[in-house]
Design a protein around this motif. Structure first.
Motif, PDB file in Angstrom:
ATOM      1  N   GLY A   1       0.806  -1.208   0.000  1.00  2.00           N
ATOM      2  CA  GLY A   1       0.000   0.000   0.000  1.00  2.00           C
ATOM      3  C   GLY A   1       0.842   1.261   0.000  1.00  2.00           C
ATOM      4  O   GLY A   1       0.525   2.239  -0.680  1.00  2.00           O
ATOM      5  N   THR A   2       1.934   1.250   0.732  1.00  4.57           N
ATOM      6  CA  THR A   2       2.846   2.396   0.758  1.00  4.57           C
ATOM      7  C   THR A   2       3.668   2.467  -0.516  1.00  4.57           C
ATOM      8  O   THR A   2       3.799   3.523  -1.121  1.00  4.57           O
ATOM      9  CB  THR A   2       3.773   2.305   1.990  1.00  4.57           C
ATOM     10  N   VAL A   3       4.209   1.351  -0.955  1.00  3.05           N
ATOM     11  CA  VAL A   3       5.053   1.319  -2.155  1.00  3.05           C
ATOM     12  C   VAL A   3       4.284   1.798  -3.383  1.00  3.05           C
ATOM     13  O   VAL A   3       4.779   2.595  -4.172  1.00  3.05           O
ATOM     14  CB  VAL A   3       5.611  -0.101  -2.397  1.00  3.05           C
ATOM     15  N   PHE A   4       3.047   1.325  -3.539  1.00  2.00           N
ATOM     16  CA  PHE A   4       2.262   1.640  -4.735  1.00  2.00           C
ATOM     17  C   PHE A   4       1.286   2.807  -4.535  1.00  2.00           C
ATOM     18  O   PHE A   4       0.466   3.073  -5.392  1.00  2.00           O
ATOM     19  CB  PHE A   4       1.529   0.394  -5.223  1.00  2.00           C
ATOM     20  N   LYS A   5       1.382   3.464  -3.375  1.00  2.68           N
ATOM     21  CA  LYS A   5       0.554   4.642  -3.075  1.00  2.68           C
ATOM     22  C   LYS A   5      -0.936   4.354  -3.272  1.00  2.68           C
ATOM     23  O   LYS A   5      -1.641   5.056  -4.000  1.00  2.68           O
ATOM     24  CB  LYS A   5       1.002   5.835  -3.916  1.00  2.68           C
ATOM     25  N   TRP A   6      -1.421   3.307  -2.582  1.00  2.00           N
ATOM     26  CA  TRP A   6      -2.815   2.919  -2.682  1.00  2.00           C
ATOM     27  C   TRP A   6      -3.750   3.882  -1.965  1.00  2.00           C
ATOM     28  O   TRP A   6      -4.957   3.786  -2.093  1.00  2.00           O
ATOM     29  CB  TRP A   6      -3.012   1.507  -2.132  1.00  2.00           C
ATOM     30  N   GLY A   7      -3.225   4.793  -1.188  1.00  2.50           N
ATOM     31  CA  GLY A   7      -4.064   5.769  -0.491  1.00  2.50           C
ATOM     32  C   GLY A   7      -4.488   5.287   0.880  1.00  2.50           C
ATOM     33  O   GLY A   7      -4.070   4.247   1.372  1.00  2.50           O
ATOM     34  N   LYS A   8      -5.331   6.084   1.498  1.00  2.00           N
ATOM     35  CA  LYS A   8      -5.798   5.794   2.856  1.00  2.00           C
ATOM     36  C   LYS A   8      -6.760   4.599   2.849  1.00  2.00           C
ATOM     37  O   LYS A   8      -7.704   4.564   2.064  1.00  2.00           O
ATOM     38  CB  LYS A   8      -6.494   7.025   3.423  1.00  2.00           C
ATOM     39  N   PRO A   9      -6.543   3.630   3.727  1.00  2.00           N
ATOM     40  CA  PRO A   9      -7.423   2.455   3.768  1.00  2.00           C
ATOM     41  C   PRO A   9      -8.842   2.827   4.202  1.00  2.00           C
ATOM     42  O   PRO A   9      -9.033   3.701   5.041  1.00  2.00           O
ATOM     43  CB  PRO A   9      -6.779   1.543   4.808  1.00  2.00           C
ATOM     44  N   LYS A  10      -9.823   2.118   3.656  1.00  2.00           N
ATOM     45  CA  LYS A  10     -11.212   2.319   4.074  1.00  2.00           C
ATOM     46  C   LYS A  10     -11.510   1.581   5.369  1.00  2.00           C
ATOM     47  O   LYS A  10     -12.456   1.902   6.068  1.00  2.00           O
ATOM     48  CB  LYS A  10     -12.160   1.852   2.976  1.00  2.00           C
ATOM     49  N   TRP A  11     -10.718   0.560   5.665  1.00  2.00           N
ATOM     50  CA  TRP A  11     -10.933  -0.238   6.872  1.00  2.00           C
ATOM     51  C   TRP A  11      -9.580  -0.732   7.367  1.00  2.00           C
ATOM     52  O   TRP A  11      -8.758  -1.178   6.564  1.00  2.00           O
ATOM     53  CB  TRP A  11     -11.824  -1.440   6.544  1.00  2.00           C
ATOM     54  N   THR A  12      -9.335  -0.641   8.642  1.00  4.19           N
ATOM     55  CA  THR A  12      -8.118  -1.192   9.240  1.00  4.19           C
ATOM     56  C   THR A  12      -8.435  -1.726  10.628  1.00  4.19           C
ATOM     57  O   THR A  12      -9.451  -1.369  11.229  1.00  4.19           O
ATOM     58  CB  THR A  12      -6.996  -0.136   9.399  1.00  4.19           C
ATOM     59  N   ASP A  13      -7.558  -2.555  11.129  1.00  6.52           N
ATOM     60  CA  ASP A  13      -7.602  -2.981  12.523  1.00  6.52           C
ATOM     61  C   ASP A  13      -6.170  -3.211  12.957  1.00  6.52           C
ATOM     62  O   ASP A  13      -5.462  -4.025  12.364  1.00  6.52           O
ATOM     63  CB  ASP A  13      -8.434  -4.250  12.689  1.00  6.52           C
ATOM     64  N   GLU A  14      -5.740  -2.474  13.954  1.00 10.71           N
ATOM     65  CA  GLU A  14      -4.380  -2.605  14.483  1.00 10.71           C
ATOM     66  C   GLU A  14      -4.341  -3.522  15.699  1.00 10.71           C
ATOM     67  O   GLU A  14      -3.312  -3.674  16.328  1.00 10.71           O
ATOM     68  CB  GLU A  14      -3.812  -1.221  14.838  1.00 10.71           C
ATOM     69  N   PHE A  15      -5.465  -4.114  16.060  1.00  6.66           N
ATOM     70  CA  PHE A  15      -5.583  -5.109  17.132  1.00  6.66           C
ATOM     71  C   PHE A  15      -5.028  -4.600  18.461  1.00  6.66           C
ATOM     72  O   PHE A  15      -4.270  -5.279  19.131  1.00  6.66           O
ATOM     73  CB  PHE A  15      -4.933  -6.434  16.711  1.00  6.66           C
ATOM     74  N   GLU A  16      -5.436  -3.400  18.806  1.00  5.86           N
ATOM     75  CA  GLU A  16      -4.992  -2.795  20.063  1.00  5.86           C
ATOM     76  C   GLU A  16      -6.038  -2.917  21.159  1.00  5.86           C
ATOM     77  O   GLU A  16      -5.797  -2.530  22.286  1.00  5.86           O
ATOM     78  CB  GLU A  16      -4.646  -1.323  19.815  1.00  5.86           C
ATOM     79  N   ILE A  17      -7.226  -3.426  20.832  1.00  6.30           N
ATOM     80  CA  ILE A  17      -8.313  -3.559  21.797  1.00  6.30           C
ATOM     81  C   ILE A  17      -8.466  -5.029  22.168  1.00  6.30           C
ATOM     82  O   ILE A  17      -8.498  -5.895  21.300  1.00  6.30           O
ATOM     83  CB  ILE A  17      -9.636  -3.037  21.197  1.00  6.30           C
ATOM     84  N   ASP A  18      -8.548  -5.306  23.470  1.00  5.91           N
ATOM     85  CA  ASP A  18      -8.788  -6.664  23.916  1.00  5.91           C
ATOM     86  C   ASP A  18     -10.048  -6.658  24.773  1.00  5.91           C
ATOM     87  O   ASP A  18     -10.127  -5.863  25.705  1.00  5.91           O
ATOM     88  CB  ASP A  18      -7.606  -7.193  24.718  1.00  5.91           C
ATOM     89  N   PRO A  19     -11.057  -7.428  24.493  1.00  4.44           N
ATOM     90  CA  PRO A  19     -11.112  -8.437  23.442  1.00  4.44           C
ATOM     91  C   PRO A  19     -11.265  -7.806  22.058  1.00  4.44           C
ATOM     92  O   PRO A  19     -11.320  -6.591  21.937  1.00  4.44           O
ATOM     93  CB  PRO A  19     -12.350  -9.255  23.807  1.00  4.44           C
ATOM     94  N   LEU A  20     -11.358  -8.656  21.044  1.00  5.37           N
ATOM     95  CA  LEU A  20     -11.517  -8.198  19.666  1.00  5.37           C
ATOM     96  C   LEU A  20     -12.702  -7.244  19.535  1.00  5.37           C
ATOM     97  O   LEU A  20     -13.668  -7.334  20.288  1.00  5.37           O
ATOM     98  CB  LEU A  20     -11.790  -9.386  18.741  1.00  5.37           C
ATOM     99  N   ARG A  21     -12.600  -6.365  18.539  1.00  9.94           N
ATOM    100  CA  ARG A  21     -13.741  -5.500  18.236  1.00  9.94           C
ATOM    101  C   ARG A  21     -14.957  -6.367  17.940  1.00  9.94           C
ATOM    102  O   ARG A  21     -14.834  -7.510  17.483  1.00  9.94           O
ATOM    103  CB  ARG A  21     -13.445  -4.624  17.014  1.00  9.94           C
ATOM    104  N   GLY A  22     -16.133  -5.808  18.123  1.00 12.31           N
ATOM    105  CA  GLY A  22     -17.370  -6.548  17.957  1.00 12.31           C
ATOM    106  C   GLY A  22     -17.669  -6.999  16.545  1.00 12.31           C
ATOM    107  O   GLY A  22     -18.540  -7.843  16.334  1.00 12.31           O
ATOM    108  N   ASP A  23     -16.966  -6.461  15.547  1.00 13.67           N
ATOM    109  CA  ASP A  23     -17.238  -6.866  14.163  1.00 13.67           C
ATOM    110  C   ASP A  23     -16.470  -8.116  13.742  1.00 13.67           C
ATOM    111  O   ASP A  23     -16.552  -8.530  12.597  1.00 13.67           O
ATOM    112  CB  ASP A  23     -16.962  -5.714  13.193  1.00 13.67           C
ATOM    113  N   TRP A  24     -15.754  -8.735  14.658  1.00 15.66           N
ATOM    114  CA  TRP A  24     -15.020  -9.969  14.350  1.00 15.66           C
ATOM    115  C   TRP A  24     -15.835 -11.186  14.796  1.00 15.66           C
ATOM    116  O   TRP A  24     -16.338 -11.251  15.904  1.00 15.66           O
ATOM    117  CB  TRP A  24     -13.665  -9.987  15.060  1.00 15.66           C
ATOM    118  N   VAL A  25     -15.918 -12.176  13.907  1.00 16.37           N
ATOM    119  CA  VAL A  25     -16.562 -13.450  14.216  1.00 16.37           C
ATOM    120  C   VAL A  25     -15.458 -14.483  14.333  1.00 16.37           C
ATOM    121  O   VAL A  25     -14.563 -14.546  13.488  1.00 16.37           O
ATOM    122  CB  VAL A  25     -17.541 -13.852  13.084  1.00 16.37           C
TER     123      VAL A  25
END
Length: 191
Positions: free
Chosen positions: A11-35
């Motif tokens: 994404g950085t190399v090819f300049k894909w731009g700002k992601p529409k969705w990310t998760d850096e996994f900094e919240i425990d437990p997982l965010r509610g959108d994970w199954v």
């Protein structure tokens, strides 16, 4: 003296731009959108999604439900780290699965699949009923080594990236389905 920092993602190399969705996994437990398929076997740990396999499970999965797209780019930095095992080695999959009518393996796209001691990584777009179109790449997959796997899906091609390098592009029409996908991480024991 200036230190040069090289990007570790496509994404950085090819300049894909700002992601529409990310998760850096900094919240425990997982965010509610994970199954997850096995409660207690998927968690966040030190900024990573951690999928924990033991000899008792045959398959453990984790997938967010809030992200889906027909076309786009997906990318993750992934590794397998075994602390011990009882003879069962899990195969790790970083894949995209259809959001509708998904049956195990059918119509999925595998960005990367390997076991910890493998000498190559494989990926594929599955085209039932005929099989799949795949790639493989020799790679250092020793325990604990991270690699970045990405994919770009357009109406005209699917391209796989390993550590910011395009390693395979698929243009056959039966591989280009235009269906919605969502990402999934899977540990697979015995079939």
């Amino acid at each position: 003296e200036q230190t040069i920092v090289y990007p570790t993602n496509a994404g950085t190399v090819f300049k894909w731009g700002k992601p529409k969705w990310t998760d850096e996994f900094e919240i425990d437990p997982l965010r509610g959108d994970w199954v997850q398929s096995k409660q207690g076997r998927v968690k966040t740990q030190s900024g990573m999604l951690t999928v924990i396999g033991t000899g008792k499970q045959t398959k453990i999965t984790a997938s967010p439900t809030s992200v889906k797209a027909r076309y786009g780019r997906w990318e993750a930095r992934v590794r397998i780290r075994e602390t011990n095992h009882n003879g069962q080695r899990y195969r790790a999959y970083w894949e995209l699965i259809p959001t509708k009518d998904f049956k195990c393996g059918a119509k999925s796209i595998v960005l990367a699949s390997y076991k910890s001691q493998d000498r190559k990584v494989t990926g594929a777009v599955r085209v039932p009923p005929s099989g799949q179109y795949s790639y493989n790449k020799r790679l250092a997959l020793h325990q604990g080594w991270f690699h970045t796997y990405a994919i770009e899906i357009t109406k005209k091609h699917i391209s796989w990236f390993v550590d910011t390098k395009v390693i395979h592009t698929e243009r056959r029409t039966d591989a280009l389905r235009g269906i919605q996908y969502r990402p999934r991480f899977r540990l697979q024991g015995k079939d």
